[in-house]
Design a protein around this motif. Structure first.
Motif, PDB file in Angstrom:
ATOM      1  N   PHE A  60       0.839  -1.205   0.000  1.00 40.58           N
ATOM      2  CA  PHE A  60       0.000   0.000   0.000  1.00 40.58           C
ATOM      3  C   PHE A  60       0.872   1.251   0.000  1.00 40.58           C
ATOM      4  N   TRP A  61       1.867   1.278   0.866  1.00 40.54           N
ATOM      5  CA  TRP A  61       2.762   2.439   0.943  1.00 40.54           C
ATOM      6  C   TRP A  61       3.458   2.663  -0.390  1.00 40.54           C
ATOM      7  N   LEU A  62       3.973   1.581  -1.000  1.00 35.85           N
ATOM      8  CA  LEU A  62       4.659   1.706  -2.286  1.00 35.85           C
ATOM      9  C   LEU A  62       3.705   2.192  -3.372  1.00 35.85           C
ATOM     10  N   ALA A  63       2.472   1.707  -3.357  1.00 36.25           N
ATOM     11  CA  ALA A  63       1.482   2.144  -4.344  1.00 36.25           C
ATOM     12  C   ALA A  63       1.191   3.639  -4.196  1.00 36.25           C
ATOM     13  N   GLU A  65       3.225   5.909  -2.815  1.00 40.89           N
ATOM     14  CA  GLU A  65       4.428   6.647  -3.223  1.00 40.89           C
ATOM     15  C   GLU A  65       4.511   6.744  -4.742  1.00 40.89           C
ATOM     16  N   TYR A  66       4.197   5.674  -5.436  1.00 38.01           N
ATOM     17  CA  TYR A  66       4.185   5.686  -6.900  1.00 38.01           C
ATOM     18  C   TYR A  66       3.122   6.662  -7.401  1.00 38.01           C
ATOM     19  N   LYS A  71       1.688  11.236 -13.492  1.00 40.81           N
ATOM     20  CA  LYS A  71       1.151  12.350 -14.272  1.00 40.81           C
ATOM     21  C   LYS A  71      -0.309  12.525 -13.882  1.00 40.81           C
ATOM     22  N   PRO A  72      -0.772  13.773 -13.768  1.00 44.39           N
ATOM     23  CA  PRO A  72      -2.148  14.024 -13.332  1.00 44.39           C
ATOM     24  C   PRO A  72      -3.221  13.278 -14.140  1.00 44.39           C
ATOM     25  N   ALA A  77      -7.365   7.012 -12.339  1.00 43.75           N
ATOM     26  CA  ALA A  77      -7.441   5.565 -12.544  1.00 43.75           C
ATOM     27  C   ALA A  77      -6.605   4.823 -11.506  1.00 43.75           C
ATOM     28  N   ARG A  78      -5.438   5.348 -11.208  1.00 44.02           N
ATOM     29  CA  ARG A  78      -4.562   4.698 -10.224  1.00 44.02           C
ATOM     30  C   ARG A  78      -5.171   4.782  -8.822  1.00 44.02           C
ATOM     31  N   ALA A  79      -5.780   5.913  -8.494  1.00 47.82           N
ATOM     32  CA  ALA A  79      -6.432   6.062  -7.191  1.00 47.82           C
ATOM     33  C   ALA A  79      -7.559   5.040  -7.047  1.00 47.82           C
ATOM     34  N   ALA A  80      -8.318   4.850  -8.102  1.00 47.56           N
ATOM     35  CA  ALA A  80      -9.398   3.855  -8.067  1.00 47.56           C
ATOM     36  C   ALA A  80      -8.837   2.452  -7.869  1.00 47.56           C
ATOM     37  N   GLN A  81      -7.711   2.164  -8.516  1.00 43.83           N
ATOM     38  CA  GLN A  81      -7.080   0.848  -8.375  1.00 43.83           C
ATOM     39  C   GLN A  81      -6.558   0.642  -6.957  1.00 43.83           C
TER      40      GLN A  81
END
Length: 106
Positions: A60-63, A65-66, A71-72, A77-81
């Motif tokens: 979770f922490w690594l996700a 940080e990534y 890019k905005p 999409a990444r937040a939803a994942q």
């Protein structure tokens, strides 16, 4: 369960061990980012979390940080994942965020 950490030792063709100097390891106690930027330190920490059945916390922490460096256009999409993987009820790698909220409210 016993976890073998042989992969952290001397590698074939290396003249020196990849183990850190004691001074570097001491810095890990002062700063989590220092621990995570060290290959040896992050591997050791991951092995510890696996042994404690808490590896999802590091993932979770690594996700996150990534996510911070994305890019905005791709952030939604990444937040939803991240939500689906770690935060949603019955998520496959569900983390306990209640503990974090307790620290934030103090």
């Amino acid at each position: 369960m016993r976890i073998h950490l042989a992969f952290l030792g001397k590698r074939k063709g290396e003249s020196l061990s990849v183990r850190p100097q004691p001074e570097e390891a001491q810095k890990w106690t002062e700063c989590f980012s220092t621990l995570m930027t060290s290959k040896y330190g992050s591997s050791l920490y991951r092995a510890f979390l696996l042994r404690e059945f808490s590896n999802e916390n590091l993932e979770f922490w690594l996700a996150v940080e990534y996510y911070k460096n994305m890019k905005p256009k791709k952030m939604a999409a990444r937040a939803a994942q991240i939500y689906q993987d770690f935060v949603a009820v019955q998520a496959p790698k569900e983390v306990r965020l209640k503990i974090l909220f307790c620290f934030i409210q103090r």
